[in-house]
Design a protein around this motif. Sequence first.
Motif, PDB file in Angstrom:
ATOM      1  N   ARG A  52      42.231   3.442  40.432  1.00  0.00           N
ATOM      2  CA  ARG A  52      43.146   3.258  39.314  1.00  0.00           C
ATOM      3  C   ARG A  52      43.507   4.623  38.741  1.00  0.00           C
ATOM      4  O   ARG A  52      42.635   5.463  38.503  1.00  0.00           O
ATOM      5  CB  ARG A  52      42.494   2.385  38.245  1.00  0.00           C
ATOM      6  N   ILE A  53      44.785   4.799  38.516  1.00  0.00           N
ATOM      7  CA  ILE A  53      45.304   6.017  37.885  1.00  0.00           C
ATOM      8  C   ILE A  53      46.033   5.577  36.622  1.00  0.00           C
ATOM      9  O   ILE A  53      46.894   4.701  36.675  1.00  0.00           O
ATOM     10  CB  ILE A  53      46.272   6.768  38.824  1.00  0.00           C
ATOM     11  N   ARG A  54      45.688   6.188  35.503  1.00  0.00           N
ATOM     12  CA  ARG A  54      46.368   5.907  34.234  1.00  0.00           C
ATOM     13  C   ARG A  54      47.002   7.196  33.742  1.00  0.00           C
ATOM     14  O   ARG A  54      46.373   8.245  33.774  1.00  0.00           O
ATOM     15  CB  ARG A  54      45.382   5.382  33.196  1.00  0.00           C
ATOM     16  N   MET A  55      48.230   7.068  33.267  1.00  0.00           N
ATOM     17  CA  MET A  55      48.963   8.234  32.806  1.00  0.00           C
ATOM     18  C   MET A  55      49.651   7.908  31.488  1.00  0.00           C
ATOM     19  O   MET A  55      50.302   6.873  31.372  1.00  0.00           O
ATOM     20  CB  MET A  55      50.000   8.621  33.866  1.00  0.00           C
ATOM     21  N   GLU A  56      49.489   8.783  30.506  1.00  0.00           N
ATOM     22  CA  GLU A  56      50.117   8.594  29.205  1.00  0.00           C
ATOM     23  C   GLU A  56      51.569   9.049  29.263  1.00  0.00           C
ATOM     24  O   GLU A  56      51.850  10.215  29.527  1.00  0.00           O
ATOM     25  CB  GLU A  56      49.368   9.388  28.142  1.00  0.00           C
ATOM     26  N   LEU A  57      52.486   8.110  28.993  1.00  0.00           N
ATOM     27  CA  LEU A  57      53.915   8.416  29.020  1.00  0.00           C
ATOM     28  C   LEU A  57      54.613   7.832  27.786  1.00  0.00           C
ATOM     29  O   LEU A  57      55.572   7.074  27.911  1.00  0.00           O
ATOM     30  CB  LEU A  57      54.553   7.848  30.299  1.00  0.00           C
ATOM     31  N   PRO A  58      54.162   8.176  26.590  1.00  0.00           N
ATOM     32  CA  PRO A  58      54.806   7.617  25.398  1.00  0.00           C
ATOM     33  C   PRO A  58      56.252   8.094  25.277  1.00  0.00           C
ATOM     34  O   PRO A  58      56.554   9.253  25.520  1.00  0.00           O
ATOM     35  CB  PRO A  58      53.953   8.161  24.243  1.00  0.00           C
ATOM     36  N   GLY A  59      57.114   7.155  24.966  1.00  0.00           N
ATOM     37  CA  GLY A  59      58.518   7.499  24.776  1.00  0.00           C
ATOM     38  C   GLY A  59      59.315   7.638  26.056  1.00  0.00           C
ATOM     39  O   GLY A  59      60.490   7.962  26.014  1.00  0.00           O
ATOM     40  N   VAL A  60      58.703   7.386  27.218  1.00  0.00           N
ATOM     41  CA  VAL A  60      59.418   7.489  28.486  1.00  0.00           C
ATOM     42  C   VAL A  60      59.806   6.072  28.924  1.00  0.00           C
ATOM     43  O   VAL A  60      58.947   5.185  29.025  1.00  0.00           O
ATOM     44  CB  VAL A  60      58.560   8.165  29.579  1.00  0.00           C
ATOM     45  N   ALA A  61      61.081   5.855  29.171  1.00  0.00           N
ATOM     46  CA  ALA A  61      61.568   4.538  29.582  1.00  0.00           C
ATOM     47  C   ALA A  61      61.188   4.267  31.037  1.00  0.00           C
ATOM     48  O   ALA A  61      61.092   5.183  31.861  1.00  0.00           O
ATOM     49  CB  ALA A  61      63.084   4.472  29.426  1.00  0.00           C
ATOM     50  N   GLU A  62      60.978   2.995  31.346  1.00  0.00           N
ATOM     51  CA  GLU A  62      60.610   2.595  32.710  1.00  0.00           C
ATOM     52  C   GLU A  62      61.649   3.063  33.729  1.00  0.00           C
ATOM     53  O   GLU A  62      61.298   3.480  34.834  1.00  0.00           O
ATOM     54  CB  GLU A  62      60.454   1.080  32.763  1.00  0.00           C
ATOM     55  N   LYS A  63      62.905   3.029  33.357  1.00  0.00           N
ATOM     56  CA  LYS A  63      63.971   3.442  34.278  1.00  0.00           C
ATOM     57  C   LYS A  63      63.918   4.942  34.598  1.00  0.00           C
ATOM     58  O   LYS A  63      64.492   5.392  35.583  1.00  0.00           O
ATOM     59  CB  LYS A  63      65.340   3.080  33.712  1.00  0.00           C
ATOM     60  N   ASP A  64      63.198   5.716  33.786  1.00  0.00           N
ATOM     61  CA  ASP A  64      63.104   7.161  33.992  1.00  0.00           C
ATOM     62  C   ASP A  64      61.832   7.577  34.740  1.00  0.00           C
ATOM     63  O   ASP A  64      61.527   8.763  34.828  1.00  0.00           O
ATOM     64  CB  ASP A  64      63.148   7.893  32.645  1.00  0.00           C
ATOM     65  N   ILE A  65      61.084   6.599  35.264  1.00  0.00           N
ATOM     66  CA  ILE A  65      59.837   6.879  35.982  1.00  0.00           C
ATOM     67  C   ILE A  65      59.972   6.423  37.427  1.00  0.00           C
ATOM     68  O   ILE A  65      60.487   5.340  37.695  1.00  0.00           O
ATOM     69  CB  ILE A  65      58.648   6.138  35.336  1.00  0.00           C
ATOM     70  N   LYS A  66      59.498   7.250  38.342  1.00  0.00           N
ATOM     71  CA  LYS A  66      59.494   6.899  39.766  1.00  0.00           C
ATOM     72  C   LYS A  66      58.080   7.106  40.295  1.00  0.00           C
ATOM     73  O   LYS A  66      57.494   8.179  40.114  1.00  0.00           O
ATOM     74  CB  LYS A  66      60.473   7.771  40.546  1.00  0.00           C
ATOM     75  N   VAL A  67      57.531   6.084  40.949  1.00  0.00           N
ATOM     76  CA  VAL A  67      56.218   6.160  41.575  1.00  0.00           C
ATOM     77  C   VAL A  67      56.435   6.028  43.070  1.00  0.00           C
ATOM     78  O   VAL A  67      57.078   5.086  43.529  1.00  0.00           O
ATOM     79  CB  VAL A  67      55.275   5.036  41.078  1.00  0.00           C
ATOM     80  N   SER A  68      55.902   6.977  43.842  1.00  0.00           N
ATOM     81  CA  SER A  68      56.068   6.929  45.290  1.00  0.00           C
ATOM     82  C   SER A  68      54.745   7.213  45.985  1.00  0.00           C
ATOM     83  O   SER A  68      53.849   7.840  45.415  1.00  0.00           O
ATOM     84  CB  SER A  68      57.131   7.929  45.750  1.00  0.00           C
ATOM     85  N   LEU A  69      54.631   6.743  47.221  1.00  0.00           N
ATOM     86  CA  LEU A  69      53.452   6.977  48.051  1.00  0.00           C
ATOM     87  C   LEU A  69      53.938   7.548  49.368  1.00  0.00           C
ATOM     88  O   LEU A  69      54.750   6.941  50.053  1.00  0.00           O
ATOM     89  CB  LEU A  69      52.683   5.674  48.281  1.00  0.00           C
ATOM     90  N   ASP A  70      53.460   8.738  49.704  1.00  0.00           N
ATOM     91  CA  ASP A  70      53.870   9.388  50.944  1.00  0.00           C
ATOM     92  C   ASP A  70      52.678  10.112  51.544  1.00  0.00           C
ATOM     93  O   ASP A  70      52.111  11.006  50.915  1.00  0.00           O
ATOM     94  CB  ASP A  70      55.016  10.370  50.674  1.00  0.00           C
ATOM     95  N   ASP A  71      52.297   9.712  52.736  1.00  0.00           N
ATOM     96  CA  ASP A  71      51.222  10.367  53.477  1.00  0.00           C
ATOM     97  C   ASP A  71      49.928  10.463  52.672  1.00  0.00           C
ATOM     98  O   ASP A  71      49.285  11.507  52.625  1.00  0.00           O
ATOM     99  CB  ASP A  71      51.691  11.752  53.948  1.00  0.00           C
ATOM    100  N   GLY A  72      49.558   9.372  52.008  1.00  0.00           N
ATOM    101  CA  GLY A  72      48.309   9.326  51.261  1.00  0.00           C
ATOM    102  C   GLY A  72      48.339  10.007  49.907  1.00  0.00           C
ATOM    103  O   GLY A  72      47.297  10.221  49.302  1.00  0.00           O
ATOM    104  N   VAL A  73      49.527  10.340  49.405  1.00  0.00           N
ATOM    105  CA  VAL A  73      49.650  10.998  48.101  1.00  0.00           C
ATOM    106  C   VAL A  73      50.550  10.152  47.198  1.00  0.00           C
ATOM    107  O   VAL A  73      51.691   9.867  47.552  1.00  0.00           O
ATOM    108  CB  VAL A  73      50.232  12.425  48.239  1.00  0.00           C
ATOM    109  N   VAL A  74      50.002   9.748  46.054  1.00  0.00           N
ATOM    110  CA  VAL A  74      50.787   9.037  45.052  1.00  0.00           C
ATOM    111  C   VAL A  74      51.405  10.093  44.140  1.00  0.00           C
ATOM    112  O   VAL A  74      50.700  10.956  43.610  1.00  0.00           O
ATOM    113  CB  VAL A  74      49.908   8.082  44.216  1.00  0.00           C
ATOM    114  N   THR A  75      52.728  10.014  43.965  1.00  0.00           N
ATOM    115  CA  THR A  75      53.428  10.965  43.108  1.00  0.00           C
ATOM    116  C   THR A  75      54.186  10.206  42.033  1.00  0.00           C
ATOM    117  O   THR A  75      54.888   9.241  42.320  1.00  0.00           O
ATOM    118  CB  THR A  75      54.408  11.835  43.923  1.00  0.00           C
ATOM    119  N   VAL A  76      54.017  10.643  40.798  1.00  0.00           N
ATOM    120  CA  VAL A  76      54.731  10.073  39.663  1.00  0.00           C
ATOM    121  C   VAL A  76      55.663  11.151  39.138  1.00  0.00           C
ATOM    122  O   VAL A  76      55.222  12.253  38.787  1.00  0.00           O
ATOM    123  CB  VAL A  76      53.762   9.630  38.545  1.00  0.00           C
ATOM    124  N   THR A  77      56.957  10.865  39.123  1.00  0.00           N
ATOM    125  CA  THR A  77      57.942  11.800  38.590  1.00  0.00           C
ATOM    126  C   THR A  77      58.745  11.070  37.517  1.00  0.00           C
ATOM    127  O   THR A  77      58.841   9.850  37.518  1.00  0.00           O
ATOM    128  CB  THR A  77      58.908  12.320  39.681  1.00  0.00           C
TER     129      THR A  77
END
Length: 139
Positions: free
Chosen positions: A43-68
């Motif tokens: 489980r990974i938890r990240m604090e993103l107060p004030g960030v809209a869901e449409k402005d978040i991208k979660v991807s998985l590539d070659d065993g690396v989860v990236t949140v931008t």
Amino acid sequence: MVEKSHSAGFWPSLYEPFRGLGSRVADWFAPASEASVDEGGYRIRMELPGVAEKDIKVSLDDGVVTVTGEKQSSREETGETWYFSEREYGSFSRSFRLPPDADGKAVKAELKDGVLTIGVGKKAPSESGCGTEIPIAKG
């Protein structure tokens, strides 16, 4: 011990506060996060107060989860004789390398109350626990 040259004047001291500014700015936009594991998965938890869901991208590539994403928030207040405005804008990116037993097909993400939670399941252990037997061909 290194001494400053008096012949250099005040210019080196003037720029001293700006050294390392780039890394401090990057830290400012990097959201706080935590990673944990239990029997069910990771489980990974990240604090993103004030960030809209449409402005978040979660991807998985070659065993690396990236949140931008990108934070865009503003606040304005006015009174009879005053005006106040605060704005925060900035992009961020955080990456987490998953362990070999993480199941990349069992990834879920949820945003609730300004906290993004990413769950990654674990692969089932092999039944024998000792790997796969490989037959030997006769030569």
